[in-house]
Scaffold this motif. Structure first.
Motif, PDB file in Angstrom:
ATOM      1  N   ALA A 120       1.453   1.807 -11.473  1.00 55.44           N
ATOM      2  CA  ALA A 120       2.681   1.148 -11.029  1.00 55.44           C
ATOM      3  C   ALA A 120       3.909   1.785 -11.649  1.00 55.44           C
TER       4      ALA A 120
ATOM      5  N   ASN B 161       4.526  -9.016  -0.641  1.00 53.44           N
ATOM      6  CA  ASN B 161       5.527  -8.460  -1.550  1.00 53.44           C
ATOM      7  C   ASN B 161       4.980  -8.190  -2.946  1.00 53.44           C
TER       8      ASN B 161
ATOM      9  N   SER C 158       3.666  -6.327  -6.186  1.00 58.31           N
ATOM     10  CA  SER C 158       4.024  -5.032  -6.769  1.00 58.31           C
ATOM     11  C   SER C 158       2.854  -4.062  -6.729  1.00 58.31           C
ATOM     12  N   ALA C 159       1.630  -4.602  -6.729  1.00 52.86           N
ATOM     13  CA  ALA C 159       0.430  -3.766  -6.755  1.00 52.86           C
ATOM     14  C   ALA C 159      -0.762  -4.587  -6.282  1.00 52.86           C
ATOM     15  N   TYR C 160      -1.846  -3.892  -5.944  1.00 52.92           N
ATOM     16  CA  TYR C 160      -3.039  -4.562  -5.431  1.00 52.92           C
ATOM     17  C   TYR C 160      -4.284  -4.105  -6.179  1.00 52.92           C
TER      18      TYR C 160
ATOM     19  N   LEU D 252       8.141   1.735 -10.436  1.00 54.59           N
ATOM     20  CA  LEU D 252       8.528   0.332 -10.489  1.00 54.59           C
ATOM     21  C   LEU D 252       9.476   0.058 -11.641  1.00 54.59           C
TER      22      LEU D 252
ATOM     23  N   VAL E 146       2.685   1.680  -2.330  1.00 55.69           N
ATOM     24  CA  VAL E 146       2.380   0.617  -3.281  1.00 55.69           C
ATOM     25  C   VAL E 146       1.102   0.966  -4.048  1.00 55.69           C
TER      26      VAL E 146
ATOM     27  N   ARG F 182       2.733  -2.237   5.348  1.00 53.19           N
ATOM     28  CA  ARG F 182       3.852  -2.065   4.419  1.00 53.19           C
ATOM     29  C   ARG F 182       4.586  -0.758   4.637  1.00 53.19           C
TER      30      ARG F 182
ATOM     31  N   SER G 181       9.613  -2.716   0.640  1.00 56.13           N
ATOM     32  CA  SER G 181       8.731  -2.790  -0.525  1.00 56.13           C
ATOM     33  C   SER G 181       7.918  -1.517  -0.706  1.00 56.13           C
ATOM     34  N   SER G 182       8.095  -0.559   0.192  1.00 55.33           N
ATOM     35  CA  SER G 182       7.507   0.770   0.073  1.00 55.33           C
ATOM     36  C   SER G 182       6.057   0.814   0.481  1.00 55.33           C
TER      37      SER G 182
END
Length: 205
Positions: free
Chosen positions: A179, A84, A86-88, A184, A123, A114, A119-120
């Motif tokens: 993001a 989960n 928000s970003a990687y 987001l 990402v 994903r 959570s889309s």
């Protein structure tokens, strides 16, 4: 209201994940290599163009694969919170082709696992070439890797050196920019934030 963004930093063993995070959060660097064996969480506050963000940075130990389900994620303590995020930030060593192959595998698994989730699948993913200070030992030209990552993988790309504090701040600004641009935030701050990337107005609190 201060927004919290969860960022998972993933990469093979020894690529410099923790060094990058600690340089960003504490502005320090250690020559001693201590393998990350358990998930660590860093919570810096960042001010970007007048807006404050609380970051939850997950320093993820090397994992065999991206967790394919919530159940698998919670069975392995190293992976908790990864699905989960928000970003990687996917880190590889520019001198080690095996570490790049690992990032290639993880990126595809993130996209596959994903896709279609709440959570889309879109990402934000930033691929980071670490240890730029060892430029002469790199396994491939920067341009060829950059083109692959940006054109084929549709990800952001930055090279950095935690040792010399080169482009470490930039990579986190790039990730925040990606993001925000991907929705987001919902208060139309993206235009202001994208402008901030060029004005270098980012500070860690």
């Amino acid at each position: 209201m201060v927004e919290t963004l969860s960022i998972a930093v993933i990469g093979a063993s020894g690529v410099g994940k923790t060094s990058i995070i600690r340089r960003f959060v504490y502005d320090d660097f250690s020559e001693t290599y201590n393998p990350t064996r358990a998930r660590r969480v860093y919570r810096p506050s960042v001010v970007l163009n007048g807006h404050m963000y609380e970051l939850k940075i997950l320093d993820v130990p090397p994992i065999a694969a991206f967790p394919s389900s919530p159940a698998q994620e919670w069975l392995d303590a190293r992976c908790r919170g990864v699905r989960n995020a928000s970003a990687y930030i996917l880190v590889y060593d520019i001198c080690c082709i095996e570490s790049f192959e690992y990032v290639k595998m993880i990126r595809q698994q993130i996209v596959d696992n994903r896709e279609g989730s709440s959570s889309s699948s879109d990402v934000p993913i930033l691929v980071v070439g670490s240890k730029r200070d060892l430029q002469r030992q790199r396994f491939a030209q920067r341009r060829s890797v950059s083109v692959l990552v940006k054109k084929t993988w549709k990800c952001g790309y930055v090279e950095c050196s935690a040792k010399f504090n080169w482009h470490v701040l930039l990579l986190f600004k790039e990730l925040l920019g990606i993001a925000v641009a991907r929705g987001l935030r919902h208060n139309h701050a993206s235009i202001r934030l994208q402008g901030a990337l060029h004005r270098n107005r980012c500070s860690v609190m």
